[in-house]
Design an enzyme around this catalytic site. Sequence first.
Site, PDB file in Angstrom:
ATOM      1  N   GLU A 121      -1.288  -5.051   2.024  1.00  0.00           N
ATOM      2  CA  GLU A 121      -1.418  -3.658   2.468  1.00  0.00           C
ATOM      3  C   GLU A 121      -2.671  -3.509   3.314  1.00  0.00           C
ATOM      4  OE1 GLU A 121      -1.228  -1.013  -0.994  1.00  0.00           O
ATOM      5  OE2 GLU A 121      -2.936  -2.004  -1.864  1.00  0.00           O
ATOM      6  N   ASP A 205       0.783   3.974 -10.523  1.00  0.00           N
ATOM      7  CA  ASP A 205       0.187   2.636 -10.512  1.00  0.00           C
ATOM      8  C   ASP A 205       0.368   2.004 -11.900  1.00  0.00           C
ATOM      9  OD1 ASP A 205      -1.477   0.411  -9.961  1.00  0.00           O
ATOM     10  OD2 ASP A 205      -2.540   1.535  -8.449  1.00  0.00           O
TER      11      ASP A 205
HETATM   12  O1  LIG Z   1      -3.601  -1.337  -7.751  1.00  0.00           O
HETATM   13  C1  LIG Z   1      -2.530  -1.808  -7.380  1.00  0.00           C
HETATM   14  O2  LIG Z   1      -1.596  -1.977  -8.111  1.00  0.00           O
HETATM   15  C2  LIG Z   1      -2.361  -2.193  -5.949  1.00  0.00           C
HETATM   16  O3  LIG Z   1      -2.966  -3.395  -5.726  1.00  0.00           O
HETATM   17  C3  LIG Z   1      -2.885  -1.077  -5.127  1.00  0.00           C
HETATM   18  O4  LIG Z   1      -3.222  -1.380  -3.895  1.00  0.00           O
HETATM   19  C4  LIG Z   1      -2.112   0.193  -5.342  1.00  0.00           C
HETATM   20  O5  LIG Z   1      -1.132   0.059  -6.286  1.00  0.00           O
HETATM   21  C5  LIG Z   1      -1.469   0.858  -4.189  1.00  0.00           C
HETATM   22  O6  LIG Z   1      -2.168   0.818  -3.040  1.00  0.00           O
HETATM   23  C6  LIG Z   1      -1.106   2.266  -4.578  1.00  0.00           C
HETATM   24  O7  LIG Z   1      -0.645   2.947  -3.577  1.00  0.00           O
HETATM   25 ZN   LIG Z   2      -1.713  -1.466  -9.993  1.00  0.00          ZN
END
Ligand SMILES: O=C(O)[C@H](O)[C@@H](O)[C@H](O)[C@H](O)CO
Ligand SMILES: [Zn+2]
Length: 300
Positions: A121, A205
């Site tokens: 990302e 998350d």
């Molecule tokens: O913490 C995590 O699980 C990922 O590594 C993150 O980067 C986020 O989940 C994501 O960006 C949420 O939008």
């Molecule tokens: Zn996460």
Amino acid sequence: MTGKVTIVREFDCSLGEGPHWDDVSQTLLFVDINKAAVHRWNPANNQMKSIYLPDSTVGAVVPREKGGLVIAAAHRFAFVDEETGATETIKEANLEFPQSRFNDGKCDPAGRFWAGTMGNEKEPGKPRRNEGALYCLQKDKSVTKHVAPVDISNGLSWTADKTVMYYCDSLRFCIDAYDYNIANGEMTNQRVVYKFNREEEGVPDGHCIDADDNIWVAMFFTGQVIKIDPRAGKKLQTIKVSDVAVKTTSVCFGGRNLDEMYVTSARNPSVNKVDGDTSGGLFKITELGAKGLQANIYEG
Ligand SMILES: O=C(O)[C@H](O)[C@@H](O)[C@H](O)[C@H](O)CO
Ligand SMILES: [Zn+2]
């Protein structure tokens, strides 16, 4: 009970994740994904022990029953000697997507280590799509693939009776349930148990489950933890963790009575940390009126 939030330590994590309460030592294990760091924090004396891995990233860490740790880092499952920091690769995974990496992971009640991957990302919440999958490191050290494709493999949990598994691929904006066969680790019969409102609730998350089989989800971008009853498909409670550290990433129960909740977070993008910027810190929520179960560890 409403939940009382305190910041326990301004850790300055770049992307704090994967809190795991180690009940044997009464310490908290967690990772800083972007720094490839495994941290162990002792609340009794506020001491922190950190290992910086040779990997580019680390998504999850769990203790191993035979001693040491197991990580899901970059493209591999590996053992880690906590004293020396030495690592030993067990198996590689998701190599077909070179820009992907391991993300969140957790052990099931039979001692298998589940961890999923995600595409790179450039900015949070916007990974390369469909490059992730959910993997399981079996106790015989083989690796099996269970859900694919996935965007951002995140929270995992199992009910106390071990018959249901919950899973979150963040960009589906829901929690999925599966029937779980604890004997062979197979997950079947996927269904949605809760759908998130992206605008108000943010991106789901990491999550954990409590002793009453309710789910607590850390919401990225909104600094909230949301409590869900997955049987009723209802939101029971919203706890505001922070207006500043809005990238709350994951949760676990900890403490002597497993009635305190630890919350990890990610740093807001700023070159220098200014006063009052608690982003990247570790938070604690007490007075929740809920308890967790002892966290599972790898039994292979
Ligand atoms: O913490 C995590 O699980 C990922 O590594 C993150 O980067 C986020 O989940 C994501 O960006 C949420 O939008
Ligand atoms: Zn996460």
